[in-house]
Write a protein that holds these residues in place. Structure first.
Motif, PDB file in Angstrom:
ATOM      1  N   ALA A 171      -2.788  -4.340 -11.261  1.00  0.00           N
ATOM      2  CA  ALA A 171      -3.983  -4.424 -10.406  1.00  0.00           C
ATOM      3  C   ALA A 171      -3.732  -3.860  -9.017  1.00  0.00           C
ATOM      4  O   ALA A 171      -4.306  -4.334  -8.029  1.00  0.00           O
ATOM      5  CB  ALA A 171      -4.474  -5.870 -10.318  1.00  0.00           C
ATOM      6  N   VAL A 172      -2.868  -2.852  -8.906  1.00  0.00           N
ATOM      7  CA  VAL A 172      -2.644  -2.149  -7.639  1.00  0.00           C
ATOM      8  C   VAL A 172      -2.721  -0.649  -7.915  1.00  0.00           C
ATOM      9  O   VAL A 172      -2.602  -0.195  -9.064  1.00  0.00           O
ATOM     10  CB  VAL A 172      -1.275  -2.499  -7.016  1.00  0.00           C
ATOM     11  N   ARG A 173      -2.930   0.123  -6.853  1.00  0.00           N
ATOM     12  CA  ARG A 173      -2.952   1.578  -6.987  1.00  0.00           C
ATOM     13  C   ARG A 173      -1.531   2.085  -7.195  1.00  0.00           C
ATOM     14  O   ARG A 173      -0.622   1.720  -6.442  1.00  0.00           O
ATOM     15  CB  ARG A 173      -3.561   2.222  -5.752  1.00  0.00           C
ATOM     16  N   CYS A 174      -1.358   2.916  -8.200  1.00  0.00           N
ATOM     17  CA  CYS A 174      -0.025   3.420  -8.554  1.00  0.00           C
ATOM     18  C   CYS A 174       0.072   4.911  -8.265  1.00  0.00           C
ATOM     19  O   CYS A 174      -0.937   5.609  -8.137  1.00  0.00           O
ATOM     20  CB  CYS A 174       0.275   3.148 -10.023  1.00  0.00           C
ATOM     21  N   VAL A 175       1.298   5.376  -8.205  1.00  0.00           N
ATOM     22  CA  VAL A 175       1.580   6.770  -7.885  1.00  0.00           C
ATOM     23  C   VAL A 175       2.468   7.349  -8.977  1.00  0.00           C
ATOM     24  O   VAL A 175       3.458   6.719  -9.377  1.00  0.00           O
ATOM     25  CB  VAL A 175       2.278   6.898  -6.519  1.00  0.00           C
ATOM     26  N   SER A 176       2.121   8.555  -9.465  1.00  0.00           N
ATOM     27  CA  SER A 176       2.975   9.273 -10.417  1.00  0.00           C
ATOM     28  C   SER A 176       4.042  10.024  -9.627  1.00  0.00           C
ATOM     29  O   SER A 176       3.761  11.035  -8.984  1.00  0.00           O
ATOM     30  CB  SER A 176       2.147  10.246 -11.260  1.00  0.00           C
ATOM     31  N   ALA A 177       5.264   9.509  -9.661  1.00  0.00           N
ATOM     32  CA  ALA A 177       6.348  10.123  -8.890  1.00  0.00           C
ATOM     33  C   ALA A 177       6.880  11.373  -9.567  1.00  0.00           C
ATOM     34  O   ALA A 177       7.302  12.316  -8.895  1.00  0.00           O
ATOM     35  CB  ALA A 177       7.478   9.117  -8.690  1.00  0.00           C
ATOM     36  N   GLU A 281      -4.823  10.794   0.187  1.00  0.00           N
ATOM     37  CA  GLU A 281      -5.031   9.352   0.210  1.00  0.00           C
ATOM     38  C   GLU A 281      -6.380   8.964  -0.384  1.00  0.00           C
ATOM     39  O   GLU A 281      -6.544   7.857  -0.914  1.00  0.00           O
ATOM     40  CB  GLU A 281      -4.932   8.845   1.651  1.00  0.00           C
ATOM     41  N   LEU A 282      -7.339   9.877  -0.335  1.00  0.00           N
ATOM     42  CA  LEU A 282      -8.660   9.577  -0.867  1.00  0.00           C
ATOM     43  C   LEU A 282      -8.609   9.246  -2.350  1.00  0.00           C
ATOM     44  O   LEU A 282      -9.406   8.447  -2.855  1.00  0.00           O
ATOM     45  CB  LEU A 282      -9.602  10.759  -0.621  1.00  0.00           C
ATOM     46  N   PHE A 283      -7.659   9.850  -3.093  1.00  0.00           N
ATOM     47  CA  PHE A 283      -7.541   9.578  -4.524  1.00  0.00           C
ATOM     48  C   PHE A 283      -7.115   8.133  -4.772  1.00  0.00           C
ATOM     49  O   PHE A 283      -7.349   7.595  -5.852  1.00  0.00           O
ATOM     50  CB  PHE A 283      -6.531  10.529  -5.161  1.00  0.00           C
ATOM     51  N   HIS A 284      -6.441   7.522  -3.822  1.00  0.00           N
ATOM     52  CA  HIS A 284      -5.956   6.153  -3.990  1.00  0.00           C
ATOM     53  C   HIS A 284      -6.773   5.150  -3.195  1.00  0.00           C
ATOM     54  O   HIS A 284      -6.479   3.954  -3.227  1.00  0.00           O
ATOM     55  CB  HIS A 284      -4.487   6.067  -3.549  1.00  0.00           C
ATOM     56  N   GLY A 285      -7.774   5.631  -2.475  1.00  0.00           N
ATOM     57  CA  GLY A 285      -8.564   4.732  -1.646  1.00  0.00           C
ATOM     58  C   GLY A 285      -7.988   4.651  -0.247  1.00  0.00           C
ATOM     59  O   GLY A 285      -6.841   4.262  -0.056  1.00  0.00           O
ATOM     60  N   ARG A 286      -8.765   5.044   0.741  1.00  0.00           N
ATOM     61  CA  ARG A 286      -8.258   5.077   2.108  1.00  0.00           C
ATOM     62  C   ARG A 286      -8.195   3.664   2.691  1.00  0.00           C
ATOM     63  O   ARG A 286      -9.069   2.839   2.477  1.00  0.00           O
ATOM     64  CB  ARG A 286      -9.145   5.954   2.996  1.00  0.00           C
TER      65      ARG A 286
END
Length: 678
Positions: A171-177, A281-286
């Motif tokens: 339930a958090v925004r994740c990042v593809s490293a 940042e917009l892709f993950h919500g500012r």
């Protein structure tokens, strides 16, 4: 690194229970020396240092645990088979390395992921195998994966499937490293700090031992970022050395010492980096401005009137990605990279020199599928939307580097593909390396000189043939060239020295030559006129050349006429079977007749040419000894004389066999004139 047994969904610590088909997850464990790819990526990206607690959840045989301990980190590992007594503790960073892909039940995957998240204080690193690895997994379809012959299970994830699963469970925004590696952060601050480092890496500070060196470090930061650093941005050594100075005094000293042009360029670069970060940042919500990393907040305060204005400009930049004409115009006007009919190719060293819209293009692709850890050149398509990362491991050392692997993402369908060329015998390669770099790159002059030499040599006359190793080698052979480092040279004249019934040497460059008719190699080698012409000699390859030969003590001047060289490889053949003919009883008689013919040929040039075609050089090969030692200067002389090809070893052997060992090889073309005895 893997979890291998079927456990009840409510407790991974419970005893092992096997499926009806006897799942053997423990067999997927492998011994490893050094860090796994996900652990290595996490060490680099998350900046794990001393004091960071790490838990390897499902550590397998413990390879990552040992490697991380060697780095000085506080590490614990747990595995239901190999380390059931390992400490399961709350840790700053938790590694879930290639665990989910060996679990055959979707609900159990989610439960395992939730368990690992419960032990995470700061960041969870999840990795799994992807669908493009299907050809590496042998087995039959079972459920949503593959059942192997070793009774193990593999579920291969799609490019975005793993990230979506982690986001849904945590339930958090994740990042593809990276491909198959996902980060989940407990706090937005940590996630944004990671994104900021990906867009604009933290500036490196100069080493400081005294006040003067500390001020120099501040000046360097001013030229790099376009603004003075705040006290909280400085490393502790610099902060301690400059803590006694007033801010206004430090500002005056730094501005006096800094180069205004570098400061202006740094300010422009920092403003663009800020826009790029806000667009990503917009892709993950500012988040609100107060939640941004401190360097980003300071850049916004310095280069923009407000946070709102910066976000609006970032949004406009992002929307321009939809405009094909704008993207194509940006690629065509880029100062770095090679623009083609379908895409722009840019080396990773030149990424900071391309327009911001193109950097955002590449960042969007990395968000969708992850950027591979190893790559040299990125391909940005302007026909459609897609990005490929190409890995040329020897880009700097190889004049024409070979492609090792490629990882591509189609932004329209979000489908990823991977190709490995490691085992290929005909790999794609690069030409015109300087075009992929920025014009001021220090290696550009060297690469450009090589390209210009190759153009002059005619190597790019058929560009459709030189895209792979085989075609390139054929063009090098056709033009008689080879590469020595980043220099184009004439192909070596002697490529091979053979032994046996037929003693041969292959000449790779220039017209091949036969040894002088009737000349023993040792006699030609030692004759004064057998030395190669000096570099300043006016002798031209388009005019006949002369050399001295001696047969049974009788000198002859041998004059070779220029023949049209073949484009293929030429061979110099010295046949020992023909040498035996010289020792026969009729050899002296034949050569006396030969000398008589030569004297008559001086009076009648037409008769001389006719005699050359029919008789004169038929016995040329007969004078070679089976023990002859041909030295390089003799071969150099023969090359300069421009004698034509006699044939290959196989051709002479077939000719001799067809005539019962008494056959004669085809006669070379030459003009022979008698020379009186000294």
């Amino acid at each position: 690194m893997l979890l291998y047994v079927d456990l009840p969904l409510d407790s991974w610590e419970a005893p092992m229970t096997l499926q009806p088909w006897s799942s053997q997850r423990h067999r997927t464990a492998i011994g490893r020396v050094g860090l796994s790819a996900p652990a290595r990526q996490a060490v680099m990206d998350l900046q794990m240092t001393n004091g960071i607690q790490v838990l390897d959840y499902g550590c397998g045989r413990g390879g990552d645990v040992r490697a991380l301990e060697h780095l000085g980190l506080d590490v614990s590992g747990w595995d239901p088979v190999h380390r059931p007594d390992g400490e399961l503790r709350l840790s700053d960073v938790v590694l879930l390395t290639y665990v989910l892909n060996v679990i055959e039940k979707p609900d159990e995957r989610r439960a395992t992921l939730a368990k690992s998240w419960d032990h995470t204080k700061a960041a969870l690193v999840v990795s799994a195998r992807l669908r493009w690895e299907r050809n590496q997994v042998k087995g039959t379809e079972y459920g949503d994966g593959i059942l192997t012959s070793r009774n193990t299970f593999q579920h291969l994830f799609a490019a975005s499937e793993l990230r979506d699963l982690v986001q849904d469970v945590t339930a958090v925004r994740c990042v593809s490293a990276a491909p198959g590696i996902v980060y989940a952060f407990r706090s937005d601050e940590a996630r944004l700090a990671y994104l900021a480092r990906q867009v604009a890496p933290d500036a490196a500070w100069l080493a400081s031992d005294d006040t003067a060196s500390a001020i120099a470090a501040v000046v360097d930061h001013l030229e790099q970022r376009g603004r003075l650093p705040q006290l909280e941005e400085m490393p502790w050594p610099v902060m301690g050395l400059l803590g006694h100075m007033r801010p206004q005094e430090l500002k005056r000293l730094a501005e006096q010492a800094a180069d205004p042009l570098k400061v202006e360029a740094g300010a422009k670069r920092s403003a663009l980096d800020t826009l790029l970060f806000l667009a990503v940042e917009l892709f993950h919500g500012r988040s609100p401005a107060s939640g941004l990393p401190i360097p980003v907040q300071l850049d916004i305060r310095t280069f923009f009137s407000s946070y709102t204005e910066a976000c609006q400009r970032a949004d406009r930049l992002l929307f321009k990605l939809r405009d094909d004409a704008y993207v194509r115009h940006a690629m065509n006007g880029s100062v770095a990279g090679k623009f083609t009919a379908t895409a722009l190719y840019v080396h990773r060293r030149a990424m900071s020199r391309i327009p911001a819209i193109l950097r955002l293009y590449e960042q969007c692709a990395s968000i969708a599928a992850g950027r591979p850890p190893s790559w040299s050149v990125v391909k940005l398509r302007h026909q459609g939307r897609g990005v490929s990362w190409l890995d040329y491991p020897e880009f700097d050392s190889d004049p024409h580097p070979r492609l090792s692997s490629s990882y591509a993402i189609d932004l329209g369908t979000l489908k990823a593909s991977h190709m490995s060329y490691t085992d290929s015998t005909n790999r794609p390669l690069l030409h015109r390396k300087h075009e992929f770099l920025a014009p001021d790159d220090p290696d550009v002059p060297k690469y450009q000189r090589l390209t210009e030499a190759e153009v002059r040599a005619g190597l790019y006359e058929q560009p459709h043939l030189i895209g792979n190793e085989a075609g390139w080698e054929r063009e090098l052979a056709r033009t008689g060239r080879s590469l020595r480092g980043h220099r184009l040279i004439l192909r070596p004249r002697v490529d091979q020295l053979g032994e046996g019934p037929l003693f041969s040497r292959v000449l790779e460059d220039g017209p091949s030559a036969l040894q002088h008719p009737g000349a023993h190699a040792s006699q030609v080698m030692n004759h004064p006129e057998s030395q190669p012409p000096s570099p300043g000699s006016s002798t031209s390859s388009s005019t006949p050349h002369a050399g001295m030969a001696s047969v049974k003590g009788r000198p002859y001047r041998v004059k070779y006429a220029e023949s049209r060289p073949s484009a293929a490889r030429r061979s110099l053949i010295v046949s020992s079977s023909r040498a035996a003919a010289m020792n026969s009883s009729g050899s002296s008689l034949r050569w006396r007749r030969h000398a008589s013919t030569v004297r008559k040929g001086q009076k009648d040039a037409g008769a001389l040419r006719q005699d050359r075609k029919s008789r004169v050089l038929d016995d040329a090969l007969a004078v070679a000894s089976t023990q002859v030692q041909i030295e390089e200067r003799v071969l150099d002389l023969l090359m300069r004389l421009g004698a034509p090809t006699v044939g290959t070893v196989d051709f002479v052997e077939r000719y001799a066999d067809a005539h019962g060992g008494r056959g004669r090889a085809p006669s070379p073309r030459a003009h022979v004139a008698n020379v009186p005895r000294p």
